[in-house]
Enzyme design. Structure first.
Site, PDB file in Angstrom:
ATOM      1  CB  SER A 180      -0.911   0.077   1.239  1.00 55.67           C
ATOM      2  OG  SER A 180      -0.246   0.290   2.547  1.00 55.67           O
ATOM      3  CE  LYS A 181       0.087   7.839  -3.028  1.00 57.87           C
ATOM      4  NZ  LYS A 181       1.449   7.801  -3.790  1.00 57.87           N
ATOM      5  NE  ARG A 182      -2.400   3.314   5.228  1.00 59.60           N
ATOM      6  CZ  ARG A 182      -2.876   2.081   5.523  1.00 59.60           C
ATOM      7  NH1 ARG A 182      -2.288   1.545   6.623  1.00 59.60           N
ATOM      8  NH2 ARG A 182      -3.548   1.387   4.881  1.00 59.60           N
ATOM      9  CD  GLN A 183       3.581  -1.368   5.266  1.00 62.71           C
ATOM     10  OE1 GLN A 183       4.692  -1.727   5.164  1.00 62.71           O
ATOM     11  NE2 GLN A 183       2.744  -2.151   6.008  1.00 62.71           N
ATOM     12  N   GLY A 184       5.186   3.001   1.815  1.00 63.21           N
ATOM     13  CA  GLY A 184       6.403   3.292   0.658  1.00 63.21           C
ATOM     14  C   GLY A 184       5.803   3.640  -0.601  1.00 63.21           C
TER      15      GLY A 184
END
Ligand code: GLU
Length: 490
Positions: A254-258
């Site tokens: 996901s975008k949250r993790q990178g």
């Protein structure tokens, strides 16, 4: 046998997700490997998600990756237009055929009724929240009246009860879905746009797609598509659902993790060759543990049988390693334009470096970098004279007698005419010999004088790249600017 035709069918969200790049790549590889056609189709029927410039950006990114398509919005082809928002009439015509045959029906339910229905089903804890086919009971006359009075409607797929939808997935094998768990999918929305399901199936058929290769997240949509093919009376394409992309902790990427946008990797200086190589390995291997590939080799080796079912972990370290590997395998000529691009983005943009000089710099640094821009950050001294000298290296290597040694070296260098690397080596050796000292006693302070640092390319590469005149100036500067420090005694 029919020509193999695959497609990449992204919804333009503003950037190309690395998962999308993998889907595009596998479709591309499969088509190329089988002398088929690879098509780009833009699925932009969700107007609420419209993003200005997204299509242009997507096309540019695919082309940057060398994933050229045979048919698409800007190359056209026999089955265009390849942008769904330009095909609205086609979808309407088709959905009406389904209505006539009773496979689809008009639904006039208000959002309030649908919300209440959902609420009630939630309360009853039904196994599957579904539309209750309320409007299926309307007579043709009632439907006609509502249409004439301008009531808002959608068109829904009439999913049969108590049936099993079966299909074969090339990666996952036989798959079955119980229709009791499938909602009467909206096919045409109240704004007149088709939903993904209708447009996707109609286009895959009209564009003669033979293989639908897409992410696992679309697997649950496939039974609806299978029913649509059956109701239209069309031959089905083959399906292959690619494994999910996972973070190293096995959560969904996901975008949250990178970073997930290809554009961001590009901006960070990853090579397209490395990205493509990396993405190819997210769920596929050739049956061995080879990891380094060029695109043409991937075309040769790729098969859908080599794609795994289980999630593929997105390992940034591997991407980094591949980037370094691809840089090391490139020729100096190929790296030159990339370095020039980096220089344009740097504070050295206004300076003029000759191609000859930059090629020498590349040769000196190629083995020591994972990104082209590291040529500038790790060895700025190729672009300007040292602005400081590493304190620790002064302590360690700059002795009281160093200026005298280096002055002798300057004398020896001045005698050289258009020196080669070997000439520099000979000159340095002769000075060391004359002084009866080890070469290291000259090399370490010399490196400091030339580059201001204690690490970098081989000393003769450094001399040769900078050239005689510049090397002499730098040595003289260092002799003037570095002050000898008494070793610390404790
Ligand atoms: N438009 C869908 C997407 O955004 C396409 C899915 C498919 O390939 O069927 O990925």
């Amino acid at each position: 046998m029919n020509e193999i035709r695959t497609r990449f069918a992204p919804s333009p969200t503003g950037y190309l997700h690395v998962g999308g790049l993998r889907t595009a790549l596998y479709n591309f590889l499969f088509a190329r490997k089988n002398n088929g056609k690879f098509i780009l189709r833009i699925e932009d029927t969700d107007r609420s998600r419209y993003v200005e410039g997204a299509v242009e950006n997507l096309i540019q990114t695919l082309k940057w990756c060398d994933l050229f398509y045979d048919e698409g919005p800007d190359v056209d082809g026999p089955y265009g237009p390849y942008i769904q928002s330009q095909r609205l009439e086609i979808y309407r015509e088709h959905v009406e055929k389904l209505v006539q045959k009773g496979y689809a029906y008009y639904c006039f339910c208000s959002p309030e009724r649908l919300a209440a229905l959902r609420e009630e089903q939630l309360k009853l804890k039904v196994p599957q929240i579904k539309y209750d086919k309320h409007c299926l009971k309307l007579s043709p006359q009632e439907v006609q009246k509502k249409l004439e009075s301008g009531e808002k409607y959608v068109i829904r797929l009439n999913i049969p009860e108590n049936q099993t939808v079966k299909f074969y997935d090339i990666i996952r094998g036989e798959i079955e879905f119980d229709t009791n768990f499938i909602d009467d999918q909206v096919l045409l929305k109240s704004d007149g746009y088709p939903t993904y399901h209708l447009a996707n199936v109609v286009d895959d058929h009209l564009m003669k797609i033979t293989h639908v290769i897409r992410g696992e997240e679309w697997l649950s949509s496939t039974p609806k598509h299978i029913l649509l093919y059956e109701y239209f009376g069309w031959e089905k394409p083959q399906f292959a659902h690619l494994p999910l992309l996972l973070n190293p902790d096995r959560s969904k990427l996901s975008k949250r993790q990178g970073d997930v946008a290809v554009e961001e990797y590009r901006a960070k200086g990853y090579l397209k060759e490395a990205l493509i190589n990396f993405v190819a390995l997210l769920g596929w291997n050739a049956g061995d543990d080879r990891e380094f590939y060029y695109l043409n080799e991937l075309i040769e080796k790729f098969s859908l049988e080599g794609v795994n079912k289980s999630g593929a972990v997105f390992d940034l370290n591997k991407l980094l390693w591949l980037n370094g590997e691809h840089i090391r395998k490139k020729s100096v000529e190929d790296l030159l334009p990339l370095l020039k691009d980096e220089i344009k983005k740097s504070k050295y943009a206004s300076q003029n470096f000759s191609d000859e000089y930059l090629k020498l710099v590349i040769s000196a640094m190629q083995e020591r970098i994972d990104f082209v821009h590291e040529i500038i950050t790790k060895s700025y001294y190729f672009f300007e004279r040292p602005i400081s000298y590493e304190e620790k290296a002064i302590q360690k290597n700059w002795k009281q007698e160093t200026p005298e040694h280096l002055n002798l070296l300057v004398d020896a260098l001045e005698k050289l005419d258009n020196p080669s690397k070997e000439d520099y080596e000979k000159a340095l050796n002769s000075v060391a010999e004359k002084l009866q000292i080890s070469k290291g006693k000259i090399i370490h302070p010399l490196r400091l004088a030339l580059s201001g640092t204690s690490a970098g390319p081989g000393i003769f590469d450094l001399l040769y790249t900078l050239g005689k005149e510049e090397s002499i100036i730098r040595i003289k500067n260092a002799i003037q600017n570095i002050t000898y420090k008494e070793p610390k005694t404790s």
